[in-house]
Design an enzyme around this catalytic site. Structure first.
Site, PDB file in Angstrom:
ATOM      1  N   HIS A 354       3.819 -11.362 -37.699  1.00  0.00           N
ATOM      2  CA  HIS A 354       4.699 -12.534 -37.723  1.00  0.00           C
ATOM      3  C   HIS A 354       5.436 -12.679 -36.394  1.00  0.00           C
ATOM      4  O   HIS A 354       5.434 -13.752 -35.778  1.00  0.00           O
ATOM      5  CB  HIS A 354       5.701 -12.385 -38.881  1.00  0.00           C
ATOM      6  CG  HIS A 354       6.743 -13.465 -38.960  1.00  0.00           C
ATOM      7  ND1 HIS A 354       6.738 -14.428 -39.955  1.00  0.00           N
ATOM      8  CD2 HIS A 354       7.834 -13.720 -38.192  1.00  0.00           C
ATOM      9  CE1 HIS A 354       7.783 -15.241 -39.782  1.00  0.00           C
ATOM     10  NE2 HIS A 354       8.459 -14.820 -38.720  1.00  0.00           N
ATOM     11  N   GLU A 355       6.041 -11.590 -35.931  1.00  0.00           N
ATOM     12  CA  GLU A 355       6.861 -11.686 -34.713  1.00  0.00           C
ATOM     13  C   GLU A 355       6.009 -11.965 -33.481  1.00  0.00           C
ATOM     14  O   GLU A 355       6.366 -12.774 -32.639  1.00  0.00           O
ATOM     15  CB  GLU A 355       7.695 -10.417 -34.511  1.00  0.00           C
ATOM     16  CG  GLU A 355       8.663 -10.095 -35.634  1.00  0.00           C
ATOM     17  CD  GLU A 355       9.547 -11.266 -36.067  1.00  0.00           C
ATOM     18  OE1 GLU A 355       9.762 -12.183 -35.255  1.00  0.00           O
ATOM     19  OE2 GLU A 355      10.000 -11.264 -37.217  1.00  0.00           O
ATOM     20  N   HIS A 358       5.140 -15.537 -33.160  1.00  0.00           N
ATOM     21  CA  HIS A 358       6.160 -16.400 -32.554  1.00  0.00           C
ATOM     22  C   HIS A 358       5.917 -16.517 -31.050  1.00  0.00           C
ATOM     23  O   HIS A 358       6.116 -17.579 -30.457  1.00  0.00           O
ATOM     24  CB  HIS A 358       7.561 -15.849 -32.810  1.00  0.00           C
ATOM     25  CG  HIS A 358       8.128 -16.245 -34.147  1.00  0.00           C
ATOM     26  ND1 HIS A 358       8.164 -17.545 -34.583  1.00  0.00           N
ATOM     27  CD2 HIS A 358       8.689 -15.510 -35.142  1.00  0.00           C
ATOM     28  CE1 HIS A 358       8.724 -17.598 -35.795  1.00  0.00           C
ATOM     29  NE2 HIS A 358       9.041 -16.367 -36.156  1.00  0.00           N
ATOM     30  N   GLU A 378       7.743 -21.231 -38.411  1.00  0.00           N
ATOM     31  CA  GLU A 378       7.866 -20.078 -39.307  1.00  0.00           C
ATOM     32  C   GLU A 378       6.607 -19.895 -40.160  1.00  0.00           C
ATOM     33  O   GLU A 378       6.135 -18.772 -40.368  1.00  0.00           O
ATOM     34  CB  GLU A 378       9.095 -20.243 -40.210  1.00  0.00           C
ATOM     35  CG  GLU A 378      10.356 -19.661 -39.621  1.00  0.00           C
ATOM     36  CD  GLU A 378      10.227 -18.167 -39.350  1.00  0.00           C
ATOM     37  OE1 GLU A 378       9.726 -17.422 -40.212  1.00  0.00           O
ATOM     38  OE2 GLU A 378      10.610 -17.730 -38.260  1.00  0.00           O
ATOM     39  N   HIS A 438      13.138 -20.885 -42.405  1.00  0.00           N
ATOM     40  CA  HIS A 438      12.428 -19.881 -43.209  1.00  0.00           C
ATOM     41  C   HIS A 438      12.168 -20.368 -44.632  1.00  0.00           C
ATOM     42  O   HIS A 438      11.514 -19.687 -45.413  1.00  0.00           O
ATOM     43  CB  HIS A 438      13.219 -18.570 -43.259  1.00  0.00           C
ATOM     44  CG  HIS A 438      13.440 -17.969 -41.918  1.00  0.00           C
ATOM     45  ND1 HIS A 438      14.515 -18.276 -41.132  1.00  0.00           N
ATOM     46  CD2 HIS A 438      12.694 -17.087 -41.209  1.00  0.00           C
ATOM     47  CE1 HIS A 438      14.448 -17.611 -39.997  1.00  0.00           C
ATOM     48  NE2 HIS A 438      13.341 -16.876 -40.014  1.00  0.00           N
TER      49      HIS A 438
HETATM   50 ZN   LIG Z   1      10.050 -15.749 -37.895  1.00  0.00          ZN
END
Ligand SMILES: [Zn+2]
Length: 536
Positions: A354-355, A358, A378, A438
């Site tokens: 996930h990170e 980004h 997100e 989110h």
């Molecule tokens: Zn995030």
């Protein structure tokens, strides 16, 4: 520091050097014609050589020089990137390398050039005895390396932009811990002065063994350092894992913290909330590699910026910081230790995926982090974080549509019916952009589930799901790999910073059309899934 022709000991470069050049050229021709004729590589190389000759001033390409093909990259759209090393009078030019960027027809678009792109030196080379230079090189590394042997080579050294004749001596031996060790020592061929010293063992790749928190006992790539210790530097993917020593996320820079090192290359104790600070590092380091590999092997993307460079990964950020974060500013990922009671370290597969995603989003569509584009940002991270988990196919942390199920048990968000978290939206509405990003991401996650797995009840890898549609329709899924491919293309080709859900529908349909054709099963599933979350 140019070579002096009045040196009493000199020889003239003649037949020998030219023969060496001819041999290298012949080898190059054989390699490219036999192996790669089919894919346009030969044409790209020929055009690139012509571009260099035609723009000799730009490339500092003059008499006595020759080009050796090192690599050819051809993009999907036909754009060509041809990388060359350079020789002068048959001698390798250190720092003379260059890349020719040209369009699909071989027309010059741009170039990348190392500093020494004008390696003009005089054609006479002083006859410095090799043994003298080698002895000097051995002396320079003597304390660190024993049982050393050396190999001197005459080169044109131009890595700082000033060309000079030099001896490049590779010294190989054994380091203090018995590890293979060595140096490259470069000395001026005229004066004998040392120009530079490089460690050859700096990037010695190794395989660490880790007792991870979330994926059992694993192996991962790390580096054997000059002092014989192992470090969490991935020599293939480039990322470096550090202990932030509980520094807050707002004060971290890329240079903060300390690199993880270890004497025996066995890391961590496999426990959650571990007192062994290397345990979280095992997961973070290995799961970043999984993410890198997912992007590389699925989409051909080399790292976050597609430039092959790895990020810095911090573990133990803050105190009871139950979070993880990507920062463009430090090109780094930061992971906290959880809340200290229920949630352990935030370093599991889908969280790291996930990170890092980004970063990918930031380098591509750069979806603004507010309103509907923020929700899409997100959702993109949840989607690819989840895909990394499926890709890793780990026996302990299996692929699922539950996000952060390991580090925020039983899960932080879920895809089949996002509203089960009490906050997220299942369906698009005019007000969805006012939600926290989110939670507005729920629409995108729900779409991804419907397009991948379809509506209704389903059990996957032992987890039960039941996904409703917002319009009462029944959707049949096409599998998450196809949907991820469509989403990746939508993200990297069609979406922009202000794309909203309606725009995401258009972007993903354009991507589905490119990949599978308009009106294909895949195209229709993407459309039906969007309608199923009220994005028409
Ligand atoms: Zn995030």
């Amino acid at each position: 520091m140019s070579p002096s022709s009045s040196s009493p000991r000199r020889r003239t470069l003649t037949a020998g050097a030219l023969a060496a050049t001819a041999a290298l050229v012949a080898a190059g021709v054989q390699f490219t014609t036999v192996a790669d004729a089919a894919n346009g590589r030969d044409t790209a190389i020929a055009k690139a050589k012509a571009n260099v000759s035609r723009n000799a001033d730009l490339f500092g390409f003059g008499a006595g020089q020759d080009l050796q093909v090192k690599d050819v990259m051809i993009d999907a759209d036909g754009t060509q990137h041809v990388r060359f090393d350079r020789t002068y009078q048959g001698l390798p030019v250190i720092g003379g390398d260059l890349v020719v960027h040209q369009d699909s027809h071989g027309r010059l678009k741009d170039s990348s050039r190392a500093k020494g792109h004008n390696p003009a030196v005089k054609t006479t080379v002083p006859a410095v005895p090799a043994q003298t230079t080698a002895a000097k090189a051995l002396g320079a590394v003597g304390q660190d390396v024993t049982a050393a042997t050396s190999t001197p080579q005459l080169v044109v050294w131009a890595a700082d932009g000033t060309a000079r004749l030099a001896w490049q001596t590779t010294v190989s031996g054994t380091g203090k811990q018995g590890q293979p060790s060595g140096r490259i020592v470069v000395t001026d061929a005229i004066t004998g002065a040392e120009i530079e010293q490089l460690a050859t063992e700096h990037q010695a790749s190794a395989t660490g063994t880790g007792h991870s928190e979330y994926t059992g006992d694993i192996t991962f790539a790390d580096t054997l350092q000059a002092d014989g210790t192992y470090a969490l530097i991935d020599p293939v993917r480039g990322h470096v894992t550090k202990d932030a020593h509980n520094l807050s996320s707002s004060s971290i820079k890329a240079t903060s913290g300390t690199l993880y090192t270890d004497a025996d290359n066995v890391w961590g104790d496999g426990k959650k909330f571990s007192t062994d600070r290397a345990t979280a590092a095992v997961d973070a380091h290995a799961n970043t590699a999984w993410t890198y590999d997912y992007y590389k092997n699925t989409f051909g993307r080399s790292g976050i910026k597609n430039d092959g460079k790895g990020a810095t990964v911090f573990v133990h950020v803050g105190t009871n910081w139950d979070n993880a974060q990507w920062s463009d500013a430090c090109f780094c990922m930061m992971t906290g230790d959880g809340d200290g009671t229920v949630d352990p370290e935030q370093v599991d597969l889908d969280t790291m995926g996930h990170e890092m995603t980004h970063g990918v989003t930031s380098a591509t569509a750069n979806l603004r982090y507010s309103g509907e584009s923020g929700g899409l940002n997100e959702a993109t991270s949840d989607i690819f974080g989840t895909m990394v988990e499926f890709y890793a196919n780990n026996a302990v942390d299996k692929g699922d549509y539950l996000f952060s199920d390991q580090s925020t048990p039983p899960w932080l968000r879920r895809f089949d019916k996002p509203s089960l978290d009490g906050r997220s939206a299942d369906c698009w509405s005019k007000s969805v952009g006012r939600l926290d990003v989110h939670n507005s991401s729920g629409v995108g996650n729900h779409w991804f589930f419907l397009a991948s797995e379809g509506s209704g009840a389903k059990t996957i890898n032992g987890v039960s799901y039941n996904s409703p549609t917002c319009n009462g329709s029944t959707v049949t899924g096409i599998g998450n790999q196809k949907v991820a491919a469509i989403w990746y293309r939508a993200l990297t080709v069609y979406m922009t910073s202000t794309t909203d859900y309606k725009g995401a529908r258009t972007a993903s349909l354009n991507a589905a059309k490119d990949l599978y054709g308009s009106g294909s099963t895949e195209y229709n599933a993407v459309a039906a899934a969007w309608s199923g979350v009220n994005v028409a």
